[in-house]
Scaffold this active site. Structure first.
Site, PDB file in Angstrom:
ATOM      1  N   HIS A  30     -56.054 -26.259 -68.585  1.00 41.16           N
ATOM      2  CA  HIS A  30     -54.652 -26.310 -68.142  1.00 41.16           C
ATOM      3  C   HIS A  30     -54.147 -27.755 -68.315  1.00 41.16           C
ATOM      4  CE1 HIS A  30     -51.121 -26.281 -65.544  1.00 41.16           C
ATOM      5  NE2 HIS A  30     -51.116 -24.972 -65.722  1.00 41.16           N
ATOM      6  N   HIS A  67     -43.969 -23.480 -69.064  1.00 35.42           N
ATOM      7  CA  HIS A  67     -44.563 -22.377 -69.803  1.00 35.42           C
ATOM      8  C   HIS A  67     -43.635 -21.166 -69.730  1.00 35.42           C
ATOM      9  CE1 HIS A  67     -48.736 -24.334 -69.230  1.00 35.42           C
ATOM     10  NE2 HIS A  67     -48.133 -24.751 -70.319  1.00 35.42           N
ATOM     11  N   THR A 105     -52.668 -27.932 -58.654  1.00 31.58           N
ATOM     12  CA  THR A 105     -51.565 -27.761 -57.691  1.00 31.58           C
ATOM     13  C   THR A 105     -51.142 -26.303 -57.523  1.00 31.58           C
ATOM     14  OG1 THR A 105     -49.966 -28.180 -59.429  1.00 31.58           O
ATOM     15  CG2 THR A 105     -50.581 -30.058 -58.067  1.00 31.58           C
ATOM     16  N   CYS A 129     -44.342 -34.298 -62.308  1.00 26.47           N
ATOM     17  CA  CYS A 129     -43.925 -33.891 -60.957  1.00 26.47           C
ATOM     18  C   CYS A 129     -44.547 -34.851 -59.935  1.00 26.47           C
ATOM     19  CB  CYS A 129     -44.386 -32.467 -60.693  1.00 26.47           C
ATOM     20  SG  CYS A 129     -44.145 -31.977 -58.983  1.00 26.47           S
ATOM     21  N   SER A 139     -41.834 -21.439 -63.265  1.00 21.99           N
ATOM     22  CA  SER A 139     -41.242 -21.902 -64.522  1.00 21.99           C
ATOM     23  C   SER A 139     -40.167 -20.943 -65.039  1.00 21.99           C
ATOM     24  CB  SER A 139     -42.351 -22.048 -65.571  1.00 21.99           C
ATOM     25  OG  SER A 139     -43.119 -20.860 -65.636  1.00 21.99           O
ATOM     26  N   GLU A 182     -52.085 -29.656 -66.704  1.00 24.85           N
ATOM     27  CA  GLU A 182     -52.094 -30.514 -65.504  1.00 24.85           C
ATOM     28  C   GLU A 182     -53.520 -30.999 -65.207  1.00 24.85           C
ATOM     29  OE1 GLU A 182     -50.823 -28.769 -61.650  1.00 24.85           O
ATOM     30  OE2 GLU A 182     -52.589 -29.831 -60.929  1.00 24.85           O
ATOM     31  N   ASN A 194     -49.206 -19.749 -63.205  1.00 21.17           N
ATOM     32  CA  ASN A 194     -48.788 -19.380 -61.848  1.00 21.17           C
ATOM     33  C   ASN A 194     -48.057 -18.045 -61.831  1.00 21.17           C
ATOM     34  OD1 ASN A 194     -45.775 -19.845 -60.930  1.00 21.17           O
ATOM     35  ND2 ASN A 194     -46.215 -21.365 -62.499  1.00 21.17           N
ATOM     36  N   CYS A 233     -39.439 -24.298 -59.375  1.00 23.57           N
ATOM     37  CA  CYS A 233     -39.797 -25.174 -58.268  1.00 23.57           C
ATOM     38  C   CYS A 233     -39.059 -26.497 -58.484  1.00 23.57           C
ATOM     39  CB  CYS A 233     -41.299 -25.414 -58.274  1.00 23.57           C
ATOM     40  SG  CYS A 233     -41.828 -26.153 -59.824  1.00 23.57           S
TER      41      CYS A 233
HETATM   42  S1  SF4 Z   1     -46.712 -29.269 -58.418  1.00 29.81           S
HETATM   43 FE1  SF4 Z   1     -46.155 -27.868 -60.043  1.00 29.81          FE
HETATM   44  S2  SF4 Z   1     -45.427 -26.043 -58.948  1.00 29.81           S
HETATM   45 FE2  SF4 Z   1     -45.410 -27.721 -57.479  1.00 29.81          FE
HETATM   46  S3  SF4 Z   1     -43.344 -28.577 -57.524  1.00 29.81           S
HETATM   47 FE3  SF4 Z   1     -44.613 -29.739 -58.976  1.00 29.81          FE
HETATM   48  S4  SF4 Z   1     -44.315 -28.739 -60.945  1.00 29.81           S
HETATM   49 FE4  SF4 Z   1     -43.651 -27.323 -59.373  1.00 29.81          FE
END
Ligand code: SF4
Length: 301
Positions: free
Chosen positions: A122, A40, A159, A94, A263, A124, A221, A12
């Site tokens: 997790h 990951h 997310t 991100c 990833s 995040e 994911n 992504c």
């Molecule tokens: S939120 Fe996570 S999956 Fe979405 S663009 Fe950012 S890193 Fe990638």
């Protein structure tokens, strides 16, 4: 045998951006440390180690003088501590995760009890929770018992949860708790890139006899993507590397779909497609030889 790639798959934008940032920094400085894996995925992590990006567990282990925060993000204490220790910080959080962190912080400041639909362990989610100063909780079960002291609740999602699953979570959460809530705020923090991959994976599963999902087994994911395909009823295999594909999976298959988690690098996807191509050719040649051995009028059972 037809090999079909999902319309959206692999890295992504947040992951690509994070990798570019740490590679550039390692290139300039020779060596940097990353707080946890940038993604990951063992293939990516190994490649980054070769380029001078070392994975460390905490600031105590940083030996290079430069530390990177991954796309998953971290709590505000990391920036503070890194500064106190005189470390340079490369913040590759991100931008979509950053929005989630900002929402969490401001909602808590407004007195909301923050509930994140996500996995507590997790990275995040741990990072977003760290912005709530103890006023946030992550749950997966919408009917989990939680305290709501001021009858104000805000709901956010990890997310990488799909919009569809977040919508179901919200509906059940509200149904279960409505008698204890005066004010409810819902912030849709699901990532469009992830959702795009789920949609594309379902489409792929509908048109193929078999789906190969490429990505780290420790990638939430990628595991979810594999589950999404399997739930459609199609035979699904989650692999990390091309070498794991078994020839017997392809027997009798006309079309094989390939998708990959956010990833997973392009290189891993290309290797999988190349191996499928090779195994498909081998099976085809084997079938041709077996056909040539048959005598006219003597088709065996
Ligand atoms: S939120 Fe996570 S999956 Fe979405 S663009 Fe950012 S890193 Fe990638």
């Amino acid at each position: 045998m037809r090999i079909v790639r999902a319309k959206a798959l692999g890295f992504c934008f947040g992951v690509r951006r994070a990798i570019d940032m740490v590679e550039e920094a390692a290139d300039e400085r020779g060596h940097i440390d990353s707080l946890g894996s940038i993604v990951h995925n063992p293939v990516v992590v190994d490649g980054l180690v070769e380029k001078g990006v070392q994975v460390v567990g905490g600031l105590d282990d940083v030996a290079s003088g430069t530390v990177a925060v991954t796309a998953h993000g971290r709590g505000p204490e990391i920036t503070r501590e890194a500064k106190e220790r005189g470390l340079d910080l490369i913040d590759a959080t991100c931008p979509i995760v950053r929005k989630s962190q900002k929402a969490a912080r401001s909602l808590c400041a407004e007195g909301f009890r923050l509930i994140i639909y996500g996995e507590t362990d997790h990275p995040e989610v741990r990072g977003v929770l760290a912005w709530t100063e103890g006023k946030g909780t992550a749950i997966l079960d919408p009917e989990a018992e939680i305290d709501i002291p001021r009858r104000k609740v805000a709901l956010l999602a990890q997310t990488t949860k799909s919009e569809e699953s977040f919508a179901k979570f919200v509906a059940r959460f509200v149904g279960h708790n409505i008698g204890r809530i005066n004010e409810l705020r819902i912030v849709n923090t699901t990532c469009p890139e992830t959702d795009e991959r789920y949609h594309a994976a379902r489409e792929l599963a509908a048109e193929c006899d078999l789906v190969i999902v490429v990505g780290g087994r420790n990638s939430a994911n990628t595991r979810k993507l594999a589950q999404t395909c399997a739930d459609t009823g199609v035979e699904t295999h989650h692999i990390e590397r091309a070498g794991e594909i078994k020839s017997r999976w392809l027997e009798g298959k006309d079309s094989v779909g390939v998708t990959a988690g956010a990833s997973t690098p392009d290189q891993s996807i290309d290797e999988v497609v190349a191996r499928l191509d090779k195994l498909g050719e081998q099976l085809h040649a084997k079938g041709r030889r077996a056909g040539q051995r048959l005598q006219p009028g003597r088709v065996g059972a």
